[in-house]
Design a protein around this motif. Structure first.
Motif, PDB file in Angstrom:
ATOM      1  N   GLU A 242       4.646   6.844 -14.425  1.00 16.07           N
ATOM      2  CA  GLU A 242       4.196   6.596 -13.477  1.00 16.07           C
ATOM      3  C   GLU A 242       4.414   5.561 -12.414  1.00 16.07           C
ATOM      4  N   ARG A 243       5.455   4.635 -13.855  1.00 17.69           N
ATOM      5  CA  ARG A 243       6.703   3.176 -13.320  1.00 17.69           C
ATOM      6  C   ARG A 243       7.902   4.191 -12.553  1.00 17.69           C
ATOM      7  N   THR A 246       7.643   5.734  -9.701  1.00 13.92           N
ATOM      8  CA  THR A 246       7.334   4.393  -8.461  1.00 13.92           C
ATOM      9  C   THR A 246       8.761   4.183  -7.981  1.00 13.92           C
ATOM     10  N   ASP A 250      11.023   4.017  -4.716  1.00 12.58           N
ATOM     11  CA  ASP A 250      11.573   2.687  -3.836  1.00 12.58           C
ATOM     12  C   ASP A 250      12.674   3.167  -3.590  1.00 12.58           C
TER      13      ASP A 250
END
Length: 408
Positions: A242-243, A246, A250
Motif C-alpha cells: 500500500e505504501r 501511494t 504521488d
C-alpha cells in the motif's frame, strides 16, 4: 535563439561598441593634433615673414638696433648669429645670459624652423639667412594655444577617461552576462537531463504498478487463508505494498504533464468545502475559516486545488494533533491569498532548505511529494506556494492564485 548564439552576439556588440569608442576618441585626438599643427605652421610662417622684413630693413647696417626691433615686434629673442651659431660682436643689448638661453639646444644642422612645446605654451625658433653677411637672423617667439584648443584638449581628456570607465563597465557587464548565460545553460542542461530521467522514471513506475497489484492481491489472498505468523507476514506485505502504491501514485501525479480543467470558483465556498472534509478526517482538530468579506472569484481546477488544500490541511492537522488549523482568505494585487496556519511546534530548521524538494519529508511514512506537487499545481495556475513563517511554532503557508481578470 540558442545561448551560444546569444553569447556571440553579445560579444560582437561589446566589441563593436569598444571599437566605435576607440575610433571616436582617436579621431578627436587626431583632429586636435592637426588643428594644433596648423596653428604652429601659421605662426612659423608669420615669424619667418617678419624675419625677412627685418633682414631687409637692417641690410648694410653694422650695428642695427636689434633690441629695439625685438621690443617693437614683441619677440622673446632677436639676434644675429654666424655660421657657427655664435652671436655677432657689437650687437647692442645682447647679454651673455640672454645669448646663452638663446643658443640653448640650437642645432644648425636641423631644420631652420623649430618648435618646442611646454603644456599650453608653444615656443618657435626661426633662422632667416642674412642678405649681405654669412649668418642668420635668429628669431624666438612664443604664444599660448587658443582657449578653444585648450578646451578641446580638456574635453578629450575627460572623454577619454569616461570612455575608459565605460569600457571597464561594459567589459564587467559582459563578463556578468556571460556568467549568467553559462549558468542558465547549465540549468537548462540539468532541467533537460532531469526531464529525460523523469520520463524514464514515469514509464518505469507504470511498469511497476502491474506486478505490484499482483503482489498486493496475492498477499491479500494469503492473509485471508492463513493464521498466526503467516497472517502477520502477509499483513506486512500488504502494508508495504500500500505504501509503495501511494508512492507510485504521488510520483505519477508529480511527473505527469498537468492538464488543468479551469472553472470559476468562489474562494469562501471552495475553502469551506475542503475544511469540512478535512474536519471529518481529523476530528480531533479545530478548523476555522477567516474571510474579510466578499472575496472575488478566481479561475482554477477544482480537483487539483482540492489536492493542494488536503495536502496543506493534512500536514497542519498532523503537526498540531488536537490543536487549531486556520484558513484565512484575502484579495491583494489581483491575487487571492490563502493563508493556512496551525499552532503546532513548527518545522525543523533541518528541513527548511529542501522543504519543497521531491522525496524530502519530515513526516514518518511520508513520500516527500505532497508539498512539491502542491507547489507545481499552484505554479501551473500562475500562482505560487511558499512558507511564510519558518520559525518555531505557528507554521503558516501562503497559497497565491490569480483572480479572474477585471477583479481586484
Amino acid at each position: 535563439m540558442s545561448l551560444p548564439l546569444e553569447n556571440k552576439l553579445t560579444r560582437l556588440v561589446a566589441l563593436f561598441t569598444l571599437l566605435l569608442l576607440s575610433v571616436l576618441i582617436a579621431g578627436g585626438w587626431y583632429s586636435q593634433g592637426r588643428i594644433r599643427l596648423a596653428f604652429e605652421k601659421a605662426h612659423l610662417d608669420a615669424l619667418e615673414e617678419e624675419g625677412r622684413l627685418i633682414v631687409r630693413s637692417i641690410k648694410g647696417q653694422k650695428s642695427p638696433d636689434l633690441e629695439g626691433l625685438r621690443i617693437q615686434a614683441g619677440f622673446d629673442e632677436l639676434a644675429r648669429i654666424d655660421m657657427q651659431g655664435l652671436p655677432f660682436d657689437g650687437d647692442p643689448g645682447f647679454l651673455p645670459a640672454s645669448g646663452s638661453e638663446l643658443m640653448k639646444d640650437l642645432d644648425l644642422n636641423s631644420e631652420k624652423r623649430e618648435v618646442e612645446r611646454d603644456d599650453d605654451e608653444i615656443f618657435l625658433r626661426v633662422r632667416v639667412p642674412l642678405m649681405d653677411e654669412e649668418g642668420y637672423l635668429l628669431l624666438v617667439g612664443g604664444y599660448r594655444l587658443s582657449s578653444e584648443i585648450v578646451e578641446l584638449r580638456h574635453l578629450l581628456w575627460v572623454a577619454s577617461g569616461l570612455a575608459a570607465l565605460f569600457s571597464v563597465f561594459l567589459l564587467s557587464s559582459l563578463a556578468g552576462l556571460l556568467r549568467r548565460a553559462q549558468s542558465r545553460q547549465r540549468e537548462l542542461d540539468r532541467a533537460g537531463h532531469l526531464a529525460r530521467i523523469g520520463t524514464l522514471a514515469a514509464g518505469l513506475a507504470h511498469e511497476i504498478r502491474n506486478p505490484l497489484a499482483i503482489i498486493f492481491g496475492q498477499a491479500e489472498w494469503i492473509e485471508s487463508r492463513s493464521e498466526g505468523d503467516e497472517s502477520r507476514r502477509a499483513a506486512e506485505i500488504l502494508e508495504e505494498s500500500e505504501r509503495m502504491q501511494t508512492l507510485l501514485e504521488d510520483f505519477l501525479h508529480y511527473a505527469r504533464p498537468m492538464d488543468l480543467q479551469m472553472q470559476s470558483l468562489n474562494p469562501e465556498d471552495f475553502s469551506r468545502e475542503c475544511l469540512e472534509k478535512s474536519s471529518a478526517l481529523f476530528p480531533g482538530c479545530e478548523f476555522q475559516l477567516k474571510s474579510p468579506g466578499k472575496v472575488p472569484d478566481f479561475l482554477g481546477d477544482p480537483e487539483k486545488l482540492r489536492q493542494v488544500y488536503f495536502n496543506l490541511l493534512g500536514n497542519a492537522a498532523d503537526a498540531c494533533k488536537s490543536g487549531r488549523v486556520e484558513v484565512e482568505l484575502a484579495a491583494e494585487r489581483k491575487a487571492l491569498r490563502v493563508l493556512i496556519r496551525d499552532d503546532g511546534p513548527g518545522i525543523s530548521s533541518d528541513l527548511l532548505p529542501r522543504l519543497f524538494e521531491p522525496f524530502h519529508s519530515g513526516k514518518e511514512g511520508g513520500t516527500g511529494l505532497g508539498l512539491a506537487i502542491s507547489r507545481s499545481i499552484a505554479r501551473a495556475h500562475g500562482g505560487d506556494l511558499s512558507l511564510l513563517q519558518p520559525g518555531p511554532g505557528n507554521t503558516c503557508f501562503e497559497l497565491r492564485l490569480p483572480l479572474k481578470k477585471g477583479k481586484a
